[in-house]
Design a protein around this motif. Structure first.
Motif, PDB file in Angstrom:
ATOM      1  N   VAL A  47      38.978 -43.490 -56.409  1.00 31.72           N
ATOM      2  CA  VAL A  47      40.022 -42.682 -57.010  1.00 31.72           C
ATOM      3  C   VAL A  47      39.657 -42.517 -58.479  1.00 31.72           C
ATOM      4  O   VAL A  47      39.477 -43.510 -59.191  1.00 31.72           O
ATOM      5  CB  VAL A  47      41.402 -43.369 -56.867  1.00 31.72           C
ATOM      6  N   PRO A  48      39.504 -41.289 -58.941  1.00 28.36           N
ATOM      7  CA  PRO A  48      39.105 -41.100 -60.338  1.00 28.36           C
ATOM      8  C   PRO A  48      40.187 -41.579 -61.300  1.00 28.36           C
ATOM      9  O   PRO A  48      41.372 -41.462 -61.033  1.00 28.36           O
ATOM     10  CB  PRO A  48      38.898 -39.587 -60.458  1.00 28.36           C
ATOM     11  N   SER A  49      39.752 -42.109 -62.411  1.00 25.61           N
ATOM     12  CA  SER A  49      40.658 -42.613 -63.425  1.00 25.61           C
ATOM     13  C   SER A  49      40.889 -41.551 -64.491  1.00 25.61           C
ATOM     14  O   SER A  49      39.997 -40.785 -64.832  1.00 25.61           O
ATOM     15  CB  SER A  49      40.065 -43.860 -64.082  1.00 25.61           C
ATOM     16  N   GLN A  50      42.098 -41.535 -65.017  1.00 26.03           N
ATOM     17  CA  GLN A  50      42.431 -40.625 -66.102  1.00 26.03           C
ATOM     18  C   GLN A  50      42.481 -41.365 -67.445  1.00 26.03           C
ATOM     19  O   GLN A  50      42.733 -40.754 -68.476  1.00 26.03           O
ATOM     20  CB  GLN A  50      43.794 -39.975 -65.832  1.00 26.03           C
ATOM     21  N   ARG A  51      42.214 -42.669 -67.422  1.00 21.32           N
ATOM     22  CA  ARG A  51      42.258 -43.466 -68.648  1.00 21.32           C
ATOM     23  C   ARG A  51      41.053 -43.174 -69.507  1.00 21.32           C
ATOM     24  O   ARG A  51      39.921 -43.134 -69.037  1.00 21.32           O
ATOM     25  CB  ARG A  51      42.309 -44.943 -68.312  1.00 21.32           C
ATOM     26  N   LEU A  52      41.271 -43.007 -70.793  1.00 27.13           N
ATOM     27  CA  LEU A  52      40.187 -42.717 -71.723  1.00 27.13           C
ATOM     28  C   LEU A  52      39.290 -43.927 -71.957  1.00 27.13           C
ATOM     29  O   LEU A  52      38.116 -43.777 -72.261  1.00 27.13           O
ATOM     30  CB  LEU A  52      40.753 -42.230 -73.059  1.00 27.13           C
ATOM     31  N   ASP A  53      39.835 -45.133 -71.811  1.00 26.51           N
ATOM     32  CA  ASP A  53      39.045 -46.332 -72.075  1.00 26.51           C
ATOM     33  C   ASP A  53      38.216 -46.784 -70.877  1.00 26.51           C
ATOM     34  O   ASP A  53      37.484 -47.755 -70.967  1.00 26.51           O
ATOM     35  CB  ASP A  53      39.925 -47.471 -72.571  1.00 26.51           C
ATOM     36  N   ASP A  54      38.309 -46.081 -69.746  1.00 29.28           N
ATOM     37  CA  ASP A  54      37.466 -46.391 -68.592  1.00 29.28           C
ATOM     38  C   ASP A  54      36.101 -45.752 -68.771  1.00 29.28           C
ATOM     39  O   ASP A  54      35.966 -44.546 -68.772  1.00 29.28           O
ATOM     40  CB  ASP A  54      38.073 -45.865 -67.288  1.00 29.28           C
ATOM     41  N   VAL A  55      35.086 -46.586 -68.921  1.00 33.29           N
ATOM     42  CA  VAL A  55      33.723 -46.085 -69.074  1.00 33.29           C
ATOM     43  C   VAL A  55      32.831 -46.887 -68.149  1.00 33.29           C
ATOM     44  O   VAL A  55      32.906 -48.110 -68.114  1.00 33.29           O
ATOM     45  CB  VAL A  55      33.236 -46.230 -70.531  1.00 33.29           C
ATOM     46  N   ASP A  56      31.989 -46.210 -67.373  1.00 34.52           N
ATOM     47  CA  ASP A  56      31.057 -46.928 -66.505  1.00 34.52           C
ATOM     48  C   ASP A  56      30.161 -47.831 -67.335  1.00 34.52           C
ATOM     49  O   ASP A  56      29.714 -47.465 -68.405  1.00 34.52           O
ATOM     50  CB  ASP A  56      30.188 -45.954 -65.713  1.00 34.52           C
ATOM     51  N   GLY A  57      29.886 -49.012 -66.811  1.00 37.18           N
ATOM     52  CA  GLY A  57      29.004 -49.944 -67.488  1.00 37.18           C
ATOM     53  C   GLY A  57      29.743 -50.948 -68.356  1.00 37.18           C
ATOM     54  O   GLY A  57      29.183 -51.953 -68.743  1.00 37.18           O
TER      55      GLY A  57
END
Length: 60
Positions: free
Chosen positions: A37-47
């Motif tokens: 489920v895609p996140s809409q949070r700006l602080d979610d970054v892969d890695g």
């Protein structure tokens, strides 16, 4: 309605799937991360690990 896994006719007992096998295949896709489920949070970054992954494991 057709089964979302194999496109077969659904069975009331396993709805929306046609069989236990297709229901289990769908669950397996969720558990291994094939579905997301895609996140809409700006602080979610892969890695980047969240705080719980950065803290060392502690025994209780």
């Amino acid at each position: 309605m057709s089964c979302p896994i194999c496109d077969g006719d659904t069975q009331q007992r396993y709805r929306p799937f046609c069989s236990r096998r297709c229901a289990d295949r769908d669950l397996g896709k969720w558990l291994n991360g094939s579905y997301a489920v895609p996140s809409q949070r700006l602080d979610d970054v892969d890695g980047e690990a969240d705080e719980s992954e950065r803290e060392p494991l502690r025994s209780h």
